[in-house]
Design an enzyme around this catalytic site. Structure first.
Site, PDB file in Angstrom:
ATOM      1  N   SER A   1       0.905  -1.324  -0.086  1.00 57.16           N
ATOM      2  CA  SER A   1       0.066   0.028   0.097  1.00 57.16           C
ATOM      3  C   SER A   1       0.812   1.179  -0.035  1.00 57.16           C
ATOM      4  CB  SER A   1      -1.144   0.099   1.497  1.00 57.16           C
ATOM      5  OG  SER A   1      -1.452   1.149   1.402  1.00 57.16           O
TER       6      SER A   1
ATOM      7  N   TYR B   1      -2.650   0.505  10.204  1.00 56.04           N
ATOM      8  CA  TYR B   1      -2.621  -0.124   8.886  1.00 56.04           C
ATOM      9  C   TYR B   1      -1.471   0.018   8.201  1.00 56.04           C
ATOM     10  CZ  TYR B   1      -3.850  -0.654   4.020  1.00 56.04           C
ATOM     11  OH  TYR B   1      -3.533  -1.072   2.661  1.00 56.04           O
TER      12      TYR B   1
ATOM     13  N   LYS C   1       1.423  -2.825   7.053  1.00 52.80           N
ATOM     14  CA  LYS C   1       1.681  -3.317   5.488  1.00 52.80           C
ATOM     15  C   LYS C   1       3.353  -3.104   5.431  1.00 52.80           C
ATOM     16  CE  LYS C   1      -1.088  -3.876   2.799  1.00 52.80           C
ATOM     17  NZ  LYS C   1      -1.711  -5.116   2.400  1.00 52.80           N
TER      18      LYS C   1
END
Length: 190
Positions: A147, A171, A175
């Site tokens: 991402s 998040y 990642k």
């Protein structure tokens, strides 16, 4: 010129895949990107297993794929409803696969802020399970979908892969950890 060269390269890859079908696992297969990967692979004559726990993916995405491919193509698709946090399930899904396209994740910054533990266990532990299962099953290659969130607060208008900022959410951190794990697995086990 580059555009026509790129197009020729894509056409060559497609021809190679049609000539020599391979076996694939697509994690996150019921998501937007995962379902499109399943569709394209089936249309290229590949044998595909999709894995999803429907936490963010939708059954209708796979129903749309079924409507867009021929019955013979759809017959080369197997679906496993499963969670990447289950190592045994990941091992079952990776068995007899040549390639894994890993797209399963909880991809929500707000959800990661509200529930960082769940984001970590799904994204980091789950990805580690996919990498471990792929290694144990002799998968030739795992392609991991990261991402842009890993770039964090990098200054400037455009992001550079060689410059990472500080992750701005659980998040993003998950990642980034996955990128590290994938790189280490590539070095240690390839």
């Amino acid at each position: 010129m580059a555009s026509s060269n790129s197009q020729r390269r894509i056409e060559q890859v497609h021809a190679d895949l049609r000539d020599k079908p391979r076996t694939w696992l697509v994690t996150g297969a019921a998501g937007f990107i995962g379902s499109h990967l399943v569709e394209n692979l089936l249309q290229l004559g590949q044998t595909v297993t999709g894995m999803d726990d429907y936490s963010t993916g939708q059954p209708r995405n796979l129903a749309e794929v079924q409507a867009l491919v021929t019955p013979a193509q759809w017959a080369r698709f197997e679906f496993i409803e499963g969670d990447i946090r289950d190592l045994a399930m990941c091992t079952r899904a990776c068995a007899r696969k040549e390639f894994v396209l890993h797209h399963a994740a909880l991809g929500s910054v707000p959800l990661s802020i509200a529930d960082p533990l769940r984001t970590h266990t799904v994204n980091v532990q789950g990805t580690l399970h996919i990498l471990q299962a792929a290694r144990d099953c002799g998968v030739r290659r795992v392609v991991y979908a990261s991402s842009s969130a890993v770039y964090g607060d990098q200054p400037g208008e455009s992001m550079r892969e060689d410059l990472l900022g500080r992750p701005l959410s659980p998040y993003a951190a998950s990642k980034w950890m996955n990128e590290i794990d994938a790189e280490v697995f590539g070095r240690c086990y390839a």
